[in-house]
Design an enzyme around this catalytic site. Structure first.
Site, PDB file in Angstrom:
ATOM      1  CD  GLU A  96       8.861  12.216 -15.245  1.00 34.46           C
ATOM      2  OE1 GLU A  96       7.789  12.905 -15.261  1.00 34.46           O
ATOM      3  OE2 GLU A  96       9.978  12.645 -15.468  1.00 34.46           O
ATOM      4  CE  LYS A 131      12.271  19.320 -11.282  1.00 31.40           C
ATOM      5  NZ  LYS A 131      10.942  19.503 -12.043  1.00 31.40           N
ATOM      6  CG  HIS A 190      -1.731  -1.189   1.539  1.00 34.15           C
ATOM      7  ND1 HIS A 190      -2.996  -1.495   0.755  1.00 34.15           N
ATOM      8  CD2 HIS A 190      -1.287  -2.597   2.097  1.00 34.15           C
ATOM      9  CE1 HIS A 190      -3.295  -2.763   1.167  1.00 34.15           C
ATOM     10  NE2 HIS A 190      -2.199  -3.219   2.094  1.00 34.15           N
ATOM     11  CB  SER A 233      13.604  21.927 -15.898  1.00 36.58           C
ATOM     12  OG  SER A 233      12.721  23.118 -15.882  1.00 36.58           O
TER      13      SER A 233
END
Ligand code: ARG
Length: 471
Positions: free
Chosen positions: A297, A290, A163, A284
């Site tokens: 992803e 970043k 979980h 970025s």
């Protein structure tokens, strides 16, 4: 310039409408099958020779023309004509231009229906092998990173989650190998899929075979298939080999998406479990600080396409009457897309795993919460003779008391009548993970054993695929 004629022009008064050509062509994508079609056409021509339908000289002339066409494609100087509907008609048209009269005999006893099904099967067999090899690379890399993390006593451990909540500490090697086993099942699924697909449809014609003395057994062997079709209607119209391939690829995509999600989480500041190599991360355009996990992803995001490709093809196949229907031309684009997506995804994630650095301290620190040892306390009581439900309740009450009153769990355990100092040792950092001794479990003992079994499986898989590569 007079418009060139379609290969099927005979019974038509006029040429095709521009809209028909635009809507029905497949050349823009099926050129990818060029060398597979030529390979299968060679076998077809030799079969026609064995049947006495083409003389030896004719066979020689057509084979030479097929070689020339292959060369033109290899050297990127093949010129398409407006009348070429698909790669199959383009090749036949060119063979006839080169070989003259014998070239007109290439398509004897053959329909594009069996031709396309044959070339496509042959293509998919090879491409799936490429995917299997890439998947084995990933599984091997996961196993190597498991070694880096340590598979025995002293190895890196981290919280295991259910979980997405801390559950019990597990060896990092155990966690990485979990993905490796999943990938190995994918490789095994590819093996099974290929086995069922290894059947030549050549000779089935448009739907019913031919009056000519064709040799489907001979052409099947000549191409390299395991066997020929049993039923010409089935051979020309079924695409379950494509659906099954798409299903296998979608499952791989889902596995990659789970790894991707985990890499995204682990590389956040909040987790801080891993750091991505610069070559496998992106920046970025606006935020200079970043470092983004774009491969991970997209491994997550592209699973959607892979699932969609499977669902789309099944919808196309659904309710189609026997035998061939032009709908079936829709089998290629989704499979090309899924093959490319999975092959690139496997390679990209392999690179991420190979180069990422592991923050063992962060992992250990996160896993060393005394609450992660709650089950060990309950099992301590079980060994002392208490029923598990009662033990669970005793420890549960202590956990609640510790949380409610802000008292360290270890203090409560030390003074508890059932537990005491002997049990408190179980709460020391690094102890809990060593207590998972079940075969296949997450502790150093079984993990070291598991690593050996994984090595055997990897070696076995690599060996059987090497035999296919050598074919
Ligand atoms: N490009 C087509 C395909 O891939 C060729 C088959 C056309 N066959 C026909 N009977 N019209 O399915």
């Amino acid at each position: 310039m007079a418009q060139r004629k379609q290969l099927w022009h005979g019974r038509f008064d006029t040429g095709p409408a521009a809209e028909l050509v635009a809507f029905t062509e497949s050349l823009s994508y099926d050129s990818r099958l060029v060398f597979d079609d030529i390979h299968c056409s060679r076998a077809h021509v030799r079969g026609l020779g064995r049947g006495g339908i083409l003389s030896d000289e004719e066979v020689g002339a057509v084979l030479a023309a097929l070689d020339s066409v292959a060369e033109e494609f290899a050297e990127d100087r093949f010129e398409f004509e407006a009348s070429d509907e698909d790669i199959h008609t383009a090749i036949e048209r060119r063979v006839t231009e080169i070989a003259g009269e014998p070239g007109t005999k290439l398509h004897t006893g053959r329909s594009r229906n069996d031709q396309v099904a044959t070339a496509f099967r042959w293509f998919v067999l090879r491409e799936l092998r490429v995917v299997a090899e890439a998947a084995l690379e990933l599984a091997t890399t996961l196993a190597e990173r498991a070694d880096d993390a340590g598979v025995g006593e002293g190895g890196v451990y981290l919280p295991g989650y259910t979980h997405l909540q801390h559950a019990q500490p597990v060896m990092l090697a155990h966690h990485l190998m979990a993905h490796a086993w999943a990938v190995l099942r994918d490789v095994d699924r590819i093996w099974d899929t290929r086995r069922r697909m290894d059947v030549s449809p050549l000779g089935a014609g448009a739907l019913a075979g031919s009056s000519l003395p064709l040799d489907p057994d001979g052409t099947a062997t000549d191409i390299g298939f395991g066997e020929r079709f049993e039923n010409s209607l089935d051979a020309t119209s079924d695409r379950d080999f494509v659906a099954e391939s798409l299903a296998v690829l979608a499952i791989i995509g889902v596995h990659l998406s789970r790894m991707g999600e985990e890499i995204v989480l682990w590389s956040t500041d909040e987790f801080g479990f891993i750091r991505l190599d610069d070559a496998y991360a992106t920046g970025s355009s606006m935020l200079p600080q970043k470092k983004n996990p774009d491969i991970a992803e997209l491994a997550r995001g592209k699973a959607g396409r892979l699932i969609g490709n499977l669902a789309g093809l099944l919808a196309t196949m659904k309710s189609l009457p026997l035998a061939y229907n032009r709908d079936l031309q829709e089998d290629k684009e989704p499979l090309f897309d899924s093959l490319d997506t999975v092959r690139l995804g496997l390679a990209a994630l392999t690179g991420v795993y190979r180069t990422m650095s592991i923050n063992a301290d962060r992992m250990r620190a996160a896993a060393d919460s005394p609450y992660a040892s709650a089950t060990d306390l309950a099992e301590f009581l079980v060994v002392k003779g208490m029923g598990f439900r009662d033990a669970h309740a005793v420890v549960g009450a202590l956990v609640r008391e510790s949380l409610d009153q802000g008292v360290p769990l270890i203090d409560l355990v030390e003074v508890n009548e059932h537990l005491g100092a002997e049990a408190a040792v179980l709460l020391q950092p690094g102890v809990a993970v060593t207590r998972r001794t079940t075969p296949g479990g997450a502790g150093p003992l079984p993990v070291a054993e598991q690593r050996k079994r994984l090595a055997e499986r990897l070696a076995g898989e690599s060996q059987r695929w090497r035999a296919v590569t050598a074919e």
